[in-house]
Design an enzyme around this catalytic site. Structure first.
Site, PDB file in Angstrom:
ATOM      1  N   CYS A   2      -0.813  23.221  11.928  1.00 30.50           N
ATOM      2  CA  CYS A   2       0.174  24.209  12.250  1.00 30.50           C
ATOM      3  C   CYS A   2       0.027  25.498  11.422  1.00 30.50           C
ATOM      4  CB  CYS A   2       1.527  23.590  12.002  1.00 30.50           C
ATOM      5  SG  CYS A   2       2.887  24.521  12.637  1.00 30.50           S
ATOM      6  N   ARG A  27       6.623  26.159   8.769  1.00 29.12           N
ATOM      7  CA  ARG A  27       6.103  25.997  10.122  1.00 29.12           C
ATOM      8  C   ARG A  27       6.099  24.537  10.558  1.00 29.12           C
ATOM      9  NH1 ARG A  27       3.215  30.437  12.001  1.00 29.12           N
ATOM     10  NH2 ARG A  27       1.788  29.174  13.222  1.00 29.12           N
ATOM     11  N   TRP A  74      -0.060  19.650  11.814  1.00 30.28           N
ATOM     12  CA  TRP A  74       0.966  18.951  12.593  1.00 30.28           C
ATOM     13  C   TRP A  74       0.196  18.176  13.654  1.00 30.28           C
ATOM     14  CZ3 TRP A  74       4.623  21.138  16.825  1.00 30.28           C
ATOM     15  CH2 TRP A  74       5.703  20.273  17.006  1.00 30.28           C
ATOM     16  N   ASN A 100      -6.004  25.700  14.265  1.00 29.05           N
ATOM     17  CA  ASN A 100      -4.728  25.527  14.955  1.00 29.05           C
ATOM     18  C   ASN A 100      -4.975  25.582  16.448  1.00 29.05           C
ATOM     19  OD1 ASN A 100      -3.253  25.371  12.636  1.00 29.05           O
ATOM     20  ND2 ASN A 100      -2.417  27.441  12.752  1.00 29.05           N
ATOM     21  N   GLY A 101      -4.239  24.780  17.213  1.00 29.79           N
ATOM     22  CA  GLY A 101      -4.394  24.778  18.655  1.00 29.79           C
ATOM     23  C   GLY A 101      -4.916  23.449  19.148  1.00 29.79           C
ATOM     24  N   GLU A 479      23.636  25.815  21.816  1.00 28.19           N
ATOM     25  CA  GLU A 479      22.973  26.205  20.575  1.00 28.19           C
ATOM     26  C   GLU A 479      23.610  25.501  19.378  1.00 28.19           C
ATOM     27  OE1 GLU A 479      20.472  28.165  17.812  1.00 28.19           O
ATOM     28  OE2 GLU A 479      20.307  27.585  19.933  1.00 28.19           O
ATOM     29  N   LYS A 483      21.437  23.112  16.844  1.00 25.84           N
ATOM     30  CA  LYS A 483      21.368  23.269  15.387  1.00 25.84           C
ATOM     31  C   LYS A 483      21.782  21.984  14.687  1.00 25.84           C
ATOM     32  CE  LYS A 483      19.591  27.000  15.131  1.00 25.84           C
ATOM     33  NZ  LYS A 483      18.942  26.481  16.317  1.00 25.84           N
ATOM     34  N   GLU A 486      19.033  19.120  15.157  1.00 22.57           N
ATOM     35  CA  GLU A 486      17.692  19.316  14.620  1.00 22.57           C
ATOM     36  C   GLU A 486      17.642  19.268  13.104  1.00 22.57           C
ATOM     37  OE1 GLU A 486      15.848  23.000  15.784  1.00 22.57           O
ATOM     38  OE2 GLU A 486      17.637  24.181  15.375  1.00 22.57           O
ATOM     39  N   HIS A 502      32.932  15.250  34.874  1.00 23.56           N
ATOM     40  CA  HIS A 502      31.903  14.833  35.825  1.00 23.56           C
ATOM     41  C   HIS A 502      30.853  13.925  35.174  1.00 23.56           C
ATOM     42  CE1 HIS A 502      33.399  17.495  38.993  1.00 23.56           C
ATOM     43  NE2 HIS A 502      33.624  18.366  38.020  1.00 23.56           N
ATOM     44  N   LYS A 600       8.072  25.658  13.288  1.00 26.43           N
ATOM     45  CA  LYS A 600       8.695  26.963  13.515  1.00 26.43           C
ATOM     46  C   LYS A 600       8.074  27.671  14.713  1.00 26.43           C
ATOM     47  CE  LYS A 600      11.491  30.309  12.363  1.00 26.43           C
ATOM     48  NZ  LYS A 600      12.946  30.126  12.547  1.00 26.43           N
TER      49      LYS A 600
END
Length: 605
Positions: A2, A27, A74, A100-101, A479, A483, A486, A502, A600
């Site tokens: 990462c 990150r 990561w 990375n990738g 949101e 928060k 996570e 419902h 991140k």
């Protein structure tokens, strides 16, 4: 992925690399490693776990070198092991690579290399790269030729940095994954993000996809895939190195929550006319969007919630607008025309799903606009136009100040759209703009008076946490739940308040506190929903600007926000929910700035 860091021309390369990795910890990662070049060859150390584990290993068994590369990984290919950690080397140990990738054709390349006698030590896709370079060197290529030829065999996304043989140079390239060059006095740095080297230099070169760079102690050169020089301007970063440190706060997240009055002032500065209440966007003079017939807003996670907020605002003002998760945009394939404006919302400007969505939109003929926090990021180069949110560096993985700045910038854009497309300059808009002008002070009031810590303590042993709201409060509820989950690792869900009966009402118990967001829009209906959950035994925390009214009378607890326009109230309500999430996670002793399994900047789909 990462995080990549590299340096050459520095006096203390090992210390510089380790410090760069520390500054990239935000990150997200599961292992880390460095490789440095010295007279004996390449010295390599890598460890599973936090950068502190790597630092400890280097202290126990010191290495030194004049230049080198480093990485926080990561896991995407292969488990979390020392062998799978970066950097990766060839069999001789004379070539080291960080990446990375994702290399999508690595399996066929690996099979080909193994048939040629190469032996692999890891399960990663990255390890094919040093072996490809080694193969090219055997065929008589120079280090630069060997690196270019190896990269030419790769499919997928990558940012790569490599040290090769006895060449006193770092070879690097990027395609679909960020990489930036830092230019100091006789020293050069490469990294996935500016904070890795901001304490050394504020001069940067943003690399484009397909760029190759060779950095030596004597200087650097940037070329295209064919070796032709390309001009990439040197830019200055306005961040003070202190902005990338905690500055006395226990966590980056808490610091960034408290930075929001300042970040919002930067977002608004020069864009609001205090006398007329109108919007003055230097980037988009009046009439810029007069031909827009519909707006699509794409983003992921927090950025998607900001997009939902803006889409609701635009729809209320008579402009067809729709918010899509970037990762679903290609699946849904909404119809676009040349009069469709697609807005990409991304903090980093490097989010892979959002970049893909924008590319598809442009291919279909749509006009595109990037709303981001990072100057020179990939999304700014992919889109026709850009608007920076000016929030400053955000290190904590959980987005806080960038969300409030995204929403604020989108509100300013909304007003410009309304003026350009409908010609409407209503008194309601003036009220909204006046409330935006007061927003930094209102946020400071929330920060100074919040009782979020007490609320978090009251409900810390709950089974689940629900968040509800109507209209613009709905994305704020989503949101708030994001928060909470996570960083606390506790189950949290956000719902439209109207959705409760419902289905979600079946989940409500005395052990599921409900956070109900009141913004002045359809408050009576939300109050009815609040009473519904209370009838099932659930405690309710109301977020409201009226701490003495009917809402507060029926609520178990209240989080107070300043009185403001309903369109703006969701931003201050969100600050209260950020504080609740932070204090809940702190009570549980969670790693708030580095939540597990999260990064991140998500640069792979």
């Amino acid at each position: 992925m990462c995080g990549i860091t590299a340096c050459i021309g520095t006096d203390e390369s090992v210390d510089s690399l380790l410090d760069g990795l520390r500054r990239l910890e935000y990150r997200g990662y599961d292992s880390a490693g460095i490789a440095v070049k010295n007279q004996a060859g390449i010295s390599l150390t890598k460890r599973v776990g936090e950068v502190s584990e790597l630092v400890g290993a280097v202290e126990r068994d010191p290495i030194d070198g004049t230049f080198g590369i480093g990485h926080t990984r990561w896991a995407t290919h292969g488990g979390v092991t020392d062998n799978n950690a970066h950097p990766h080397t060839d069999e001789s140990g004379r070539i080291a690579v960080v990446h990375n990738g994702i290399i999508t054709n690595y399996q066929s390349l690996r099979s080909e290399l193994e048939s040629n006698g190469h032996k692999f030590e890891s399960e990663t896709d990255t390890e094919v790269v040093p072996h490809l370079i080694e193969e090219n060197l055997r065929d008589g290529a120079t280090p630069e030729e060997a690196f270019r030829a190896a990269v030419g065999r790769l499919n997928g996304t990558y940012a790569l940095a490599s040290i090769i043989g006895d060449e006193e140079a770092i070879f690097a390239t990027r395609s679909g994954s960020p990489l930036v060059l830092g230019v100091g006095e006789g020293e050069y740095f490469l990294a996935s993000d500016v904070p890795a080297f901001i304490q050394h230099t504020d001069q940067v070169v943003y690399l484009h996809d397909g760029d190759f760079i060779i950095a030596r102690p004597s200087g650097y050169e940037v070329t295209d895939s064919g070796g032709r020089p390309v001009d990439r301007p040197l830019k200055y970063i306005e961040w003070d190195p202190e902005t990338a440190t905690k500055g006395g706060y226990e966590h980056f997240m808490y610091k960034e929550i408290n930075e929001q009055p300042g970040s919002l002032r930067r977002t608004i500065h020069g864009r609001l006319n205090a006398l007329s209440g109108g919007v003055e966007l230097e980037e988009f003079p009046p009439g810029t969007f007069s031909d827009v017939e519909q707006v699509h807003i794409v983003g992921m996670g927090t950025s998607h919630h900001a997009g939902m907020f803006a889409a609701s605002l635009l729809s209320e003002r008579g402009i067809p607008a729709y918010a899509f998760m970037s990762g679903e945009y290609a699946v849904i394939k909404p119809p676009v025309t040349e009069n469709t404006l697609v807005i990409a919302v991304t903090q980093s400007g490097e989010t892979a799903d959002t970049l893909d969505a924008i590319r598809r939109a442009r291919a279909a003929g749509a006009r595109t606009l990037a709303l981001t926090n990072v100057v020179g990021s990939s999304i700014t180069r992919e889109c026709d136009d850009e608007l920076l949110i000016r929030a400053g560096p955000e290190i904590g993985v959980a987005a806080t100040k960038t969300f409030s700045s995204q929403v604020t910038a989108l509100m300013l854009l909304t007003e410009r759209f309304v003026e350009d497309i409908t010609g409407n300059k209503s008194g309601v808009a003036r009220d909204v703009m006046d409330s935006l002008a007061r927003l930094p002070g209102d946020v400071q009031e929330v920060l100074d008076t919040s009782n979020a810590r007490e609320i978090a303590e009251e409900y810390q042993d709950s089974d689940s946490y629900f968040f509800i709201g109507r209209g613009l409060a709905h994305p704020v509820a989503l949101e708030g739940a994001l928060k909470f989950k996570e960083i606390s690792y506790e189950h949290a869900e956000g719902f439209a308040a109207s959705e409760l009966k419902h289905g979600p009402l079946a989940l409500v118990t005395p052990m599921t506190p409900v956070f109900a967001i009141f913004t002045g829009f359809e408050d009576e209906a939300t109050l009815s929903n609040m009473k519904e959950v209370q009838a099932r035994g659930a405690p309710v925390v109301a977020i409201t600007s009226d701490p003495d009214g009917e809402i507060a009378e029926f609520a178990d607890h209240v989080l107070t926000i300043p009185e403001t326009h309903p369109d703006v109230a969701g931003i201050t309500a969100n600050i209260q929910l950020q504080l609740v999430a932070y204090h809940a996670a702190k009570l549980l002793d969670r790693p708030i700035d580095k939540p597990r399994n999260l990064a991140k900047c998500v640069t792979v789909e």
